[in-house]
Design an enzyme around this catalytic site. Sequence first.
Site, PDB file in Angstrom:
ATOM      1  N   CYS A  48     -16.099  43.794 -26.835  1.00 61.77           N
ATOM      2  CA  CYS A  48     -16.950  44.187 -25.649  1.00 61.77           C
ATOM      3  C   CYS A  48     -16.211  43.785 -24.555  1.00 61.77           C
ATOM      4  O   CYS A  48     -15.201  42.869 -24.495  1.00 61.77           O
ATOM      5  CB  CYS A  48     -18.274  43.181 -25.775  1.00 61.77           C
ATOM      6  SG  CYS A  48     -19.350  43.451 -24.243  1.00 61.77           S
ATOM      7  N   HIS A  49     -16.255  44.635 -23.267  1.00 64.84           N
ATOM      8  CA  HIS A  49     -15.814  44.240 -22.141  1.00 64.84           C
ATOM      9  C   HIS A  49     -15.876  43.034 -21.625  1.00 64.84           C
ATOM     10  O   HIS A  49     -14.828  42.374 -20.880  1.00 64.84           O
ATOM     11  CB  HIS A  49     -16.307  45.220 -21.004  1.00 64.84           C
ATOM     12  CG  HIS A  49     -15.667  46.520 -21.049  1.00 64.84           C
ATOM     13  ND1 HIS A  49     -16.298  47.687 -21.337  1.00 64.84           N
ATOM     14  CD2 HIS A  49     -14.387  46.862 -20.636  1.00 64.84           C
ATOM     15  CE1 HIS A  49     -15.531  48.784 -20.985  1.00 64.84           C
ATOM     16  NE2 HIS A  49     -14.226  48.082 -20.680  1.00 64.84           N
ATOM     17  N   THR A  50     -16.958  42.199 -21.766  1.00 60.45           N
ATOM     18  CA  THR A  50     -16.954  40.893 -21.383  1.00 60.45           C
ATOM     19  C   THR A  50     -15.963  39.764 -22.281  1.00 60.45           C
ATOM     20  O   THR A  50     -15.695  39.048 -21.468  1.00 60.45           O
ATOM     21  CB  THR A  50     -18.514  40.347 -21.455  1.00 60.45           C
ATOM     22  OG1 THR A  50     -19.331  41.283 -21.290  1.00 60.45           O
ATOM     23  CG2 THR A  50     -18.690  38.983 -21.251  1.00 60.45           C
ATOM     24  N   GLU A  71     -20.099  40.019 -30.106  1.00 59.87           N
ATOM     25  CA  GLU A  71     -20.684  41.041 -31.046  1.00 59.87           C
ATOM     26  C   GLU A  71     -20.475  40.908 -32.210  1.00 59.87           C
ATOM     27  O   GLU A  71     -19.159  41.097 -32.706  1.00 59.87           O
ATOM     28  CB  GLU A  71     -20.367  42.476 -30.432  1.00 59.87           C
ATOM     29  CG  GLU A  71     -21.193  42.920 -29.475  1.00 59.87           C
ATOM     30  CD  GLU A  71     -21.068  44.340 -29.165  1.00 59.87           C
ATOM     31  OE1 GLU A  71     -21.300  44.934 -27.681  1.00 59.87           O
ATOM     32  OE2 GLU A  71     -20.304  45.105 -29.701  1.00 59.87           O
ATOM     33  N   CYS A 100     -35.314  29.645 -27.510  1.00 55.74           N
ATOM     34  CA  CYS A 100     -35.611  28.409 -27.945  1.00 55.74           C
ATOM     35  C   CYS A 100     -37.017  28.459 -28.601  1.00 55.74           C
ATOM     36  O   CYS A 100     -37.187  27.707 -29.255  1.00 55.74           O
ATOM     37  CB  CYS A 100     -35.380  27.297 -27.025  1.00 55.74           C
ATOM     38  SG  CYS A 100     -36.645  27.391 -25.665  1.00 55.74           S
ATOM     39  N   CYS A 103     -39.432  27.084 -24.303  1.00 52.48           N
ATOM     40  CA  CYS A 103     -39.293  26.986 -22.674  1.00 52.48           C
ATOM     41  C   CYS A 103     -40.404  27.828 -22.190  1.00 52.48           C
ATOM     42  O   CYS A 103     -40.917  28.712 -22.491  1.00 52.48           O
ATOM     43  CB  CYS A 103     -38.108  27.360 -22.434  1.00 52.48           C
ATOM     44  SG  CYS A 103     -37.478  28.870 -22.429  1.00 52.48           S
ATOM     45  N   CYS A 106     -39.531  31.254 -22.782  1.00 53.58           N
ATOM     46  CA  CYS A 106     -39.859  31.927 -24.025  1.00 53.58           C
ATOM     47  C   CYS A 106     -41.174  31.998 -24.335  1.00 53.58           C
ATOM     48  O   CYS A 106     -41.591  33.032 -25.105  1.00 53.58           O
ATOM     49  CB  CYS A 106     -39.047  30.809 -25.056  1.00 53.58           C
ATOM     50  SG  CYS A 106     -37.304  30.910 -24.940  1.00 53.58           S
ATOM     51  N   CYS A 114     -34.370  32.849 -21.590  1.00 49.99           N
ATOM     52  CA  CYS A 114     -34.601  31.353 -22.078  1.00 49.99           C
ATOM     53  C   CYS A 114     -33.799  30.231 -21.298  1.00 49.99           C
ATOM     54  O   CYS A 114     -32.522  30.011 -20.799  1.00 49.99           O
ATOM     55  CB  CYS A 114     -34.064  31.237 -23.527  1.00 49.99           C
ATOM     56  SG  CYS A 114     -34.120  29.698 -24.268  1.00 49.99           S
ATOM     57  N   ARG A 118     -29.831  30.123 -22.374  1.00 55.46           N
ATOM     58  CA  ARG A 118     -29.650  31.388 -21.501  1.00 55.46           C
ATOM     59  C   ARG A 118     -27.903  31.517 -21.412  1.00 55.46           C
ATOM     60  O   ARG A 118     -27.136  30.175 -21.450  1.00 55.46           O
ATOM     61  CB  ARG A 118     -29.870  31.256 -20.185  1.00 55.46           C
ATOM     62  CG  ARG A 118     -29.770  32.377 -19.216  1.00 55.46           C
ATOM     63  CD  ARG A 118     -30.268  32.280 -17.795  1.00 55.46           C
ATOM     64  NE  ARG A 118     -31.800  31.822 -17.736  1.00 55.46           N
ATOM     65  CZ  ARG A 118     -32.479  31.494 -16.750  1.00 55.46           C
ATOM     66  NH1 ARG A 118     -31.950  31.656 -15.600  1.00 55.46           N
ATOM     67  NH2 ARG A 118     -33.502  31.314 -16.592  1.00 55.46           N
ATOM     68  N   CYS A 178     -24.729  42.844 -28.474  1.00 56.56           N
ATOM     69  CA  CYS A 178     -24.514  42.736 -27.009  1.00 56.56           C
ATOM     70  C   CYS A 178     -24.548  44.138 -26.445  1.00 56.56           C
ATOM     71  O   CYS A 178     -25.724  44.585 -26.021  1.00 56.56           O
ATOM     72  CB  CYS A 178     -23.276  42.275 -26.776  1.00 56.56           C
ATOM     73  SG  CYS A 178     -22.948  42.332 -24.887  1.00 56.56           S
ATOM     74  N   ARG A 373     -16.746  51.309 -29.072  1.00 56.31           N
ATOM     75  CA  ARG A 373     -16.622  50.170 -29.693  1.00 56.31           C
ATOM     76  C   ARG A 373     -15.641  50.269 -31.025  1.00 56.31           C
ATOM     77  O   ARG A 373     -15.316  51.208 -31.665  1.00 56.31           O
ATOM     78  CB  ARG A 373     -18.121  49.643 -30.529  1.00 56.31           C
ATOM     79  CG  ARG A 373     -18.958  49.362 -29.637  1.00 56.31           C
ATOM     80  CD  ARG A 373     -18.479  48.005 -28.939  1.00 56.31           C
ATOM     81  NE  ARG A 373     -19.320  47.218 -28.060  1.00 56.31           N
ATOM     82  CZ  ARG A 373     -19.222  47.226 -26.722  1.00 56.31           C
ATOM     83  NH1 ARG A 373     -18.339  47.912 -26.382  1.00 56.31           N
ATOM     84  NH2 ARG A 373     -19.980  46.628 -25.806  1.00 56.31           N
TER      85      ARG A 373
HETATM   86  N1  APR Z   1     -20.080  55.428  -9.923  1.00 51.52           N
HETATM   87  C1  APR Z   1     -20.182  56.023 -10.999  1.00 51.52           C
HETATM   88  N2  APR Z   1     -19.559  55.583 -12.232  1.00 51.52           N
HETATM   89  C2  APR Z   1     -18.908  54.462 -12.101  1.00 51.52           C
HETATM   90  C3  APR Z   1     -18.540  53.965 -10.777  1.00 51.52           C
HETATM   91  C4  APR Z   1     -19.281  54.409  -9.415  1.00 51.52           C
HETATM   92  N3  APR Z   1     -19.456  54.050  -8.524  1.00 51.52           N
HETATM   93  N4  APR Z   1     -17.911  52.838 -10.670  1.00 51.52           N
HETATM   94  C5  APR Z   1     -17.398  52.631 -12.208  1.00 51.52           C
HETATM   95  N5  APR Z   1     -18.139  53.740 -12.854  1.00 51.52           N
HETATM   96  C6  APR Z   1     -18.000  54.165 -14.486  1.00 51.52           C
HETATM   97  C7  APR Z   1     -16.536  54.015 -14.754  1.00 51.52           C
HETATM   98  O1  APR Z   1     -15.868  55.118 -14.592  1.00 51.52           O
HETATM   99  C8  APR Z   1     -16.928  53.706 -16.300  1.00 51.52           C
HETATM  100  O2  APR Z   1     -16.930  54.961 -17.194  1.00 51.52           O
HETATM  101  O3  APR Z   1     -18.941  53.109 -15.205  1.00 51.52           O
HETATM  102  C9  APR Z   1     -18.343  53.031 -16.410  1.00 51.52           C
HETATM  103  C10 APR Z   1     -18.221  51.730 -16.927  1.00 51.52           C
HETATM  104  O4  APR Z   1     -18.051  51.816 -18.374  1.00 51.52           O
HETATM  105  P1  APR Z   1     -17.127  50.323 -18.959  1.00 51.52           P
HETATM  106  O5  APR Z   1     -16.220  50.169 -17.975  1.00 51.52           O
HETATM  107  O6  APR Z   1     -16.682  51.101 -20.253  1.00 51.52           O
HETATM  108  O7  APR Z   1     -18.339  49.407 -19.103  1.00 51.52           O
HETATM  109  P2  APR Z   1     -19.436  49.028 -20.244  1.00 51.52           P
HETATM  110  O8  APR Z   1     -18.940  48.216 -21.441  1.00 51.52           O
HETATM  111  O9  APR Z   1     -20.330  50.567 -20.467  1.00 51.52           O
HETATM  112  O10 APR Z   1     -20.327  48.269 -19.017  1.00 51.52           O
HETATM  113  C11 APR Z   1     -20.966  48.655 -18.048  1.00 51.52           C
HETATM  114  O11 APR Z   1     -22.409  46.887 -18.108  1.00 51.52           O
HETATM  115  O12 APR Z   1     -22.670  44.874 -19.054  1.00 51.52           O
HETATM  116  C12 APR Z   1     -22.186  45.523 -17.768  1.00 51.52           C
HETATM  117  O13 APR Z   1     -20.039  44.120 -17.078  1.00 51.52           O
HETATM  118  C13 APR Z   1     -20.733  45.273 -17.595  1.00 51.52           C
HETATM  119  O14 APR Z   1     -20.849  45.971 -15.263  1.00 51.52           O
HETATM  120  C14 APR Z   1     -20.453  46.477 -16.866  1.00 51.52           C
HETATM  121  C15 APR Z   1     -21.218  47.707 -17.056  1.00 51.52           C
HETATM  122 ZN    ZN Z   2     -36.404  29.128 -24.259  1.00 51.42          ZN
END
Ligand code: APR
Ligand code: ZN
Length: 380
Positions: A48-50, A71, A100, A103, A106, A114, A118, A178, A373
Amino acid sequence: MSSTAGQVIKCRAAVSWEAGKPLTIEEVEVAPPQAMEVRIKVLFTSLCHTDVYFWEAKGQKPMFPRIFGHEAAGIVESVGEGVTDLVPGDHVLPVFTGECKECAHCLSSDSNMCSLLRINTDRGVMLADGQSRFSINGQPIYHFLGTSTFSEYTVVHSGCVAKINPLAPLDKVCILSCGFCTGFGATVNVAKPPKGSAVAIFGLGAVGLSAAEGARVSGASRIIGVDINPNRFEEAKNFGVNEFVNPKDYDRPVQEVIAEMTNGGVDRSVECTGNIDAMISAFECVHDGWGVAVLVGVPHKDAVFKTHPVNFLNERTLKGTFYGHYKPRTDLPGVVEKYLNKEIELEKFITHEVSFSDINKAFDYMLQGASLRCIIRMVD
Ligand code: APR
Ligand code: ZN
């Protein structure tokens, strides 16, 4: 009792030693679960991006060596003292945020935040004793999000473990941990688009496409995808997105463009970009009187949301949500059932698959923007 219960397990883990450097597969020692913890054999995990964000460690305190991954799906190997609702052999999804069940959050049906479990991105150790369960030759390795699923075995707090139907294919449902639930739940649990409504989705990454899947399942008739990267549009068609807007194609704010397209604004919008301008547009593009906007993306720490208060007085609603408003232990089994009943589609999110020894390829695919993914198979 499994033969390994109570013992240290030696297994393979992908260890990140330094920010932005390829992970290396190492033999690690995984200590037995302590009170209220479970040790899980991870079978599938996905990137995941995170994970990538904290691995790159741009702007946060670097914490290395660390085992990333959150994930995933696996099977309980053994349980620590006090765990009463999980037994070895249970099929589970570890989750980066917990429940949990005691709390105030929850106990409230309105919250999934939570207090005890959290998400905590800065904690690299277990709650019970402030120690890591992972080590290499005695050197502790930090945990990540309490899950650290880039390891054949991991130790997780039992409150962060959802027990699911053993008939569910773990190589598919792992993405519920996630990304999928974050976007899908934002739509179905928070935005709640009525049948036949118009929904704008800002950001067409995995989270935004999951939000679109929520709109499709809810029976929305117009699903408008908004992204500054037009390469995302083709793929988004498979997720029910049927209209597309690239803010860069216009010299006026995208909320104005959307309002014109929809006779005054969309019924619902879900923001999945993390970009503050997109958040403001997502709010201002909903119809007055009944429109609801839901923020999902994680903003820059200095971001400030600015809009004219009249937008609220005209009866537009702004909401934000975390993990799709799901309580992991209570709600995830039901999401798995929805998948088994073919009410939701997960296959289309899984664009790549690699073996554990090729985990760095999963990072490459994500960094190139090639994957939604990538499933990482822990067992060959
Ligand atoms: N306007 C429109 N689209 C945008 C903008 C904007 N200003 N800025 C970014 N985007 C688009 C990007 O081009 C990209 O396609 O948002 C999309 C984000 O997709 P991913 O980078 O693949 O991220 P994703 O894993 O889907 O998560 C999206 O949710 O969980 C959070 O931290 C994560 O902030 C992120 C968001
Ligand atoms: Zn809790």
